[in-house]
Design a protein around this motif. Structure first.
Motif, PDB file in Angstrom:
ATOM      1  N   GLY A 164       8.694  -0.395  10.315  1.00 49.81           N
ATOM      2  CA  GLY A 164       7.449   0.343  10.138  1.00 49.81           C
ATOM      3  C   GLY A 164       7.353   1.573  11.016  1.00 49.81           C
ATOM      4  O   GLY A 164       6.367   2.298  10.971  1.00 49.81           O
ATOM      5  N   ARG A 165       8.388   1.817  11.837  1.00 48.98           N
ATOM      6  CA  ARG A 165       8.407   2.963  12.732  1.00 48.98           C
ATOM      7  C   ARG A 165       9.739   3.686  12.593  1.00 48.98           C
ATOM      8  O   ARG A 165      10.725   3.105  12.174  1.00 48.98           O
ATOM      9  CB  ARG A 165       8.182   2.524  14.174  1.00 48.98           C
ATOM     10  N   GLN A 186       4.914   5.653  13.897  1.00 46.25           N
ATOM     11  CA  GLN A 186       4.604   4.804  12.748  1.00 46.25           C
ATOM     12  C   GLN A 186       4.700   5.617  11.468  1.00 46.25           C
ATOM     13  O   GLN A 186       4.303   6.778  11.425  1.00 46.25           O
ATOM     14  CB  GLN A 186       3.209   4.198  12.874  1.00 46.25           C
ATOM     15  N   CYS A 187       5.240   5.003  10.420  1.00 51.26           N
ATOM     16  CA  CYS A 187       5.346   5.654   9.115  1.00 51.26           C
ATOM     17  C   CYS A 187       3.957   6.006   8.607  1.00 51.26           C
ATOM     18  O   CYS A 187       2.996   5.269   8.827  1.00 51.26           O
ATOM     19  CB  CYS A 187       6.042   4.734   8.111  1.00 51.26           C
ATOM     20  N   GLY A 222       7.132   3.915   4.371  1.00 51.61           N
ATOM     21  CA  GLY A 222       7.363   2.765   5.237  1.00 51.61           C
ATOM     22  C   GLY A 222       8.830   2.408   5.326  1.00 51.61           C
ATOM     23  O   GLY A 222       9.677   2.988   4.638  1.00 51.61           O
ATOM     24  N   SER A 256      11.165  -1.389   6.218  1.00 57.14           N
ATOM     25  CA  SER A 256      11.126  -2.796   6.593  1.00 57.14           C
ATOM     26  C   SER A 256      12.252  -3.157   7.555  1.00 57.14           C
ATOM     27  O   SER A 256      12.342  -4.285   8.003  1.00 57.14           O
ATOM     28  CB  SER A 256      11.206  -3.678   5.341  1.00 57.14           C
ATOM     29  N   CYS A 265      11.266   7.350   7.101  1.00 56.49           N
ATOM     30  CA  CYS A 265      10.562   6.354   6.284  1.00 56.49           C
ATOM     31  C   CYS A 265      10.820   6.653   4.812  1.00 56.49           C
ATOM     32  O   CYS A 265      11.040   7.800   4.444  1.00 56.49           O
ATOM     33  CB  CYS A 265       9.062   6.409   6.568  1.00 56.49           C
ATOM     34  N   THR A 305       1.074   0.937   2.311  1.00 62.05           N
ATOM     35  CA  THR A 305       1.655   0.893   3.644  1.00 62.05           C
ATOM     36  C   THR A 305       0.764   0.042   4.535  1.00 62.05           C
ATOM     37  O   THR A 305      -0.415   0.324   4.691  1.00 62.05           O
ATOM     38  CB  THR A 305       1.759   2.308   4.241  1.00 62.05           C
ATOM     39  N   GLN A 365       0.854  -1.230   8.363  1.00 56.59           N
ATOM     40  CA  GLN A 365       1.508  -1.051   9.657  1.00 56.59           C
ATOM     41  C   GLN A 365       2.903  -0.461   9.496  1.00 56.59           C
ATOM     42  O   GLN A 365       3.861  -0.886  10.135  1.00 56.59           O
ATOM     43  CB  GLN A 365       1.545  -2.362  10.436  1.00 56.59           C
ATOM     44  N   GLY A 366       3.032   0.525   8.597  1.00 60.11           N
ATOM     45  CA  GLY A 366       4.288   1.231   8.397  1.00 60.11           C
ATOM     46  C   GLY A 366       5.292   0.528   7.515  1.00 60.11           C
ATOM     47  O   GLY A 366       6.416   0.990   7.362  1.00 60.11           O
ATOM     48  N   ILE A 367       4.917  -0.591   6.905  1.00 61.21           N
ATOM     49  CA  ILE A 367       5.818  -1.351   6.041  1.00 61.21           C
ATOM     50  C   ILE A 367       5.269  -1.338   4.623  1.00 61.21           C
ATOM     51  O   ILE A 367       4.083  -1.601   4.414  1.00 61.21           O
ATOM     52  CB  ILE A 367       5.980  -2.805   6.551  1.00 61.21           C
TER      53      ILE A 367
END
Length: 186
Positions: A82-83, A94-95, A100, A102, A109, A117, A119-121
């Motif tokens: 996510g980052r 963060q994305c 994102g 994984s 990203c 998205t 938390q960036g995932i």
């Protein structure tokens, strides 16, 4: 003089070699996380850089997907899922919404296609939700979002029968909106 040490016989001085610094009149090899390009003193690698070997004359930029937020690092820390980080980064970022990753240690990203998205995932929308403006939203009452429609899905989605007068149930279409589709009995 600075950058020199006395010889074993102490009758002359010799210059320290690259990757060494003088400590108490003796040339010492710079440890990992430090370097010496002037043969005088060992210097901590700056933030965003690292040196994994001792006795070096430079520090390296952290590669993409890794960061070093403090000086004197012998390795860079991989970005969490996510980052991401570009080369030489001090920290992972963060994305952004709609993108994102994984996996850990990513330099960029990816676009979240058909997912939101979190938390960036990239995370697919759950049953009963659809994607709008890069976020999962609940379907309006009387609609469901599940490509494989079953009576169980329908009951769990809105707790009421959704059979319409023309014999169809409401489900999510490929375009990401709640729409009608033929009944499937299982």
């Amino acid at each position: 003089p600075t950058g020199w040490e006395s010889t074993d016989s102490r009758d002359s001085c010799q210059q320290c070699t690259t990757g060494k610094g003088v400590t108490s009149g003796i040339c010492k090899t710079c440890p990992a996380g430090q370097f010496s390009s002037n043969n005088e003193v060992c210097i901590h690698c700056s933030k965003g850089k690292y040196q994994s070997l001792s006795g070096q004359n430079i520090c390296n930029d952290c590669p993409g997907g890794r960061a070093a937020g403090t000086s004197g690092q012998d390795a860079c820390t991989a970005c969490a899922a996510g980052r991401f980080a570009t080369g030489g980064a001090l920290e992972c970022t963060q994305c952004e919404l709609g993108t994102g990753t994984s996996q850990t240690g990513q330099a960029a990203c990816d676009d979240c296609v058909g997912a939101e998205t979190v938390q960036g995932i990239c995370t697919e929308c759950a049953a009963g939700m659809f994607l709008t403006d890069k976020r999962c939203e609940n379907c309006p009452r009387g609609f469901i979002s599940d490509a494989a429609v079953t009576n169980v899905d329908i009951a769990e989605s809105v707790n009421t029968p959704l059979l319409t007068a023309n014999g169809t149930y409401r489900v999510v279409a490929d375009g990401g909106t709640c729409a009608t589709a033929a009944v499937t009995n299982t």
